[in-house]
Structures are given as C-alpha cells and as structure tokens.
Scaffold this active site. Structure first.
Site, PDB file in Angstrom:
ATOM      1  CG  ASP A 101       8.765 -10.288  -7.079  1.00  0.00           C
ATOM      2  OD1 ASP A 101       9.397  -9.251  -7.344  1.00  0.00           O
ATOM      3  OD2 ASP A 101       7.543 -10.412  -7.272  1.00  0.00           O
ATOM      4  CG  ASP A 136       3.758  -2.268  -1.238  1.00  0.00           C
ATOM      5  OD1 ASP A 136       4.091  -1.778  -2.333  1.00  0.00           O
ATOM      6  OD2 ASP A 136       4.475  -3.059  -0.594  1.00  0.00           O
TER       7      ASP A 136
END
Length: 257
Positions: free
Chosen positions: A129, A8
């Site tokens: 998500d 990330d």
C-alpha cells in the site's frame, strides 16, 4: 483478468473508507454475508476481505464475520488486515481462507514472510500500500521510507504468491487506478500483480487490460461496486475470462454509454 470484489469489515459491518481514513467510513451493509452472496451470485470467482479493525490492532478482529462469509458462499476468499504473526495466519487458514495477505510484516519482518511462503506455498500474498511510491504500514497510519517497487522485488524473491498493489491516494476516491505505478511494479517482478484502489468505471477496468501482458492478472474493485458505478456482471463480461474481446486500453468510454 480477474475482477475481485472487496468487502471491508469494520465492527462486523461492510464499509468503505476514503483514502484509508477510518474517520471517513461509510456503512454499506450491516450483514457482510449478504454482500458476499450478492457478489458470488453475480459471477465473482474470488473475494477480497479486509479486516479494518485488525489492520489497526495488529491481529485479526472480525473472525466471526470472515467465518460466516466463508460458510455462506462457495467461492474462495483472501483476507488481509492485521496479519503480523504465524498464529494469526494459521487461524485464518483453519477457517477456510484461501490466501492470506501480509502487509506491515513485509516491511518489518521479511524473514517471517520467507518462512510463511515456504510453509504455505502459493498461499501468502503481499499487500503493498503506497503513498507517493513509499510503503504505508499499520493500517495505513504510518508511512515508511521503503520504496514500493523494491519491496515487491524482495517479496517476489522470498516466495510471495502475488503482490496486491494499492495506491492509497486513489483508494475509495473513484479517481481511476495509478496505471503508471502498476506498470513499473509489474515490469520489475515475475509474480502476478493485482491492482487495487481508484477503480471508478468500466473504462478504468478496460484500461488495465494493456497491463495484463506485464503480469497484472487481477483487479480489486470496492467502492465503485457499492455505488453502482461498476456493475460486476458487466465488468466480468468486459475483462474477465471469456471477455468480449481484447479492447485497446484507451477506448472511448462513449462506446459503452
């Protein structure tokens, strides 16, 4: 089953968030290329990169880091975060990205997803998500009324290469994956599902093997790799291609120490 390390990116650094909260970020390395090489050296065959700044701003931001990672390793990468128009996706493909992950645009502009899947076959994955079964968008800052399973079915019909399913409440928490949600999702579509969020141990990974026949073909592991709770080379031996053996899903973790 593929074990895919996550990197990330926030301000060009490798970080992890807790439940997608930008205020709860922890920097693991200022040099993401170093991290990518580490995972490649340990046997990873694919990497999952998330442009966290991009997810917030709606356009790719960490392009320099992404390009440096691609140049620094010899394995393919997929990238998500802020990919909401064709130009952004083409930009990534021009850098050498193997697969682009769209999320918000799947909810807000499914026609674009259909066009992208037609133009770039097998190169567009959809990131779903979810919070309590409903799809979150715009860097997880908003939650829609769209049901995750229904969106997955629609995206499969539009030509998506795979669904990457993240349970937000479990992401970065080391609380284990949401196997029931994954089971429901994979049972309802014909394309591969990649699990993401909550992996905390080798036992969690072994527990996903029972979902492989349904179409859960891979798992993204983030925080557990950085904390050392999961050793990548051991995980690859346990559930990757050429694994030890097929292990029952509810194996006693004590068998592995």
């Amino acid at each position: 089953m593929d074990v895919i390390p996550a990197i990330d990116l926030l301000d060009g650094r490798c970080v992890r968030l807790y439940q997608g909260d930008y205020q709860q970020s922890q920097v693991y390395n200022d040099n993401p290329v170093e991290v990518a090489r580490q995972w490649a050296d340990q046997g990873a065959t694919y990497l999952h990169l998330v442009d966290l700044d991009g997810a917030k701003q709606g356009k790719p931001v960490n392009l320099a880091s992404i390009e440096a990672i691609i140049r620094g390793i010899s394995i393919p990468v997929q990238v998500g975060g802020g990919l909401r128009d064709r130009a952004s996706i083409v930009q990534l493909f021009n850098l050498g990205v193997d697969r682009a992950i769209v999320g918000t645009v799947a909810v807000e502009n499914p026609t674009l997803v259909k066009e992208l899947c037609a133009e770039f076959p097998r190169k567009i994955a959809v990131g779903i998500d979810a919070r309590n079964g409903k799809v979150a968008t715009r860097g997880w800052l908003e939650t829609s009324e769209v049901i995750a399973t229904e969106l997955a079915q629609e995206m499969a019909q539009l030509g998506a290469a795979a669904i990457i399913y993240t349970d937000i409440h479990r992401d970065g928490t080391l609380s284990g994956p949401n196997r029931e949600a994954l089971r429901e999702l994979a049972s309802n579509i014909e394309i591969p599902v990649i699990a993401s969020g909550g992996i905390s141990s080798l036992t969690d990974l072994l527990g996903l093997l029972s979902l492989e026949p349904l179409g859960v073909t891979g798992v993204i592991v983030g925080k557990a790799l950085y904390t050392g709770d999961v050793d990548l080379s051991e995980a690859l031996r346990a559930i990757g291609p050429g694994r030890w053996q097929d292990v029952p899903p509810d194996i006693d973790s004590s068998l592995f120490g």
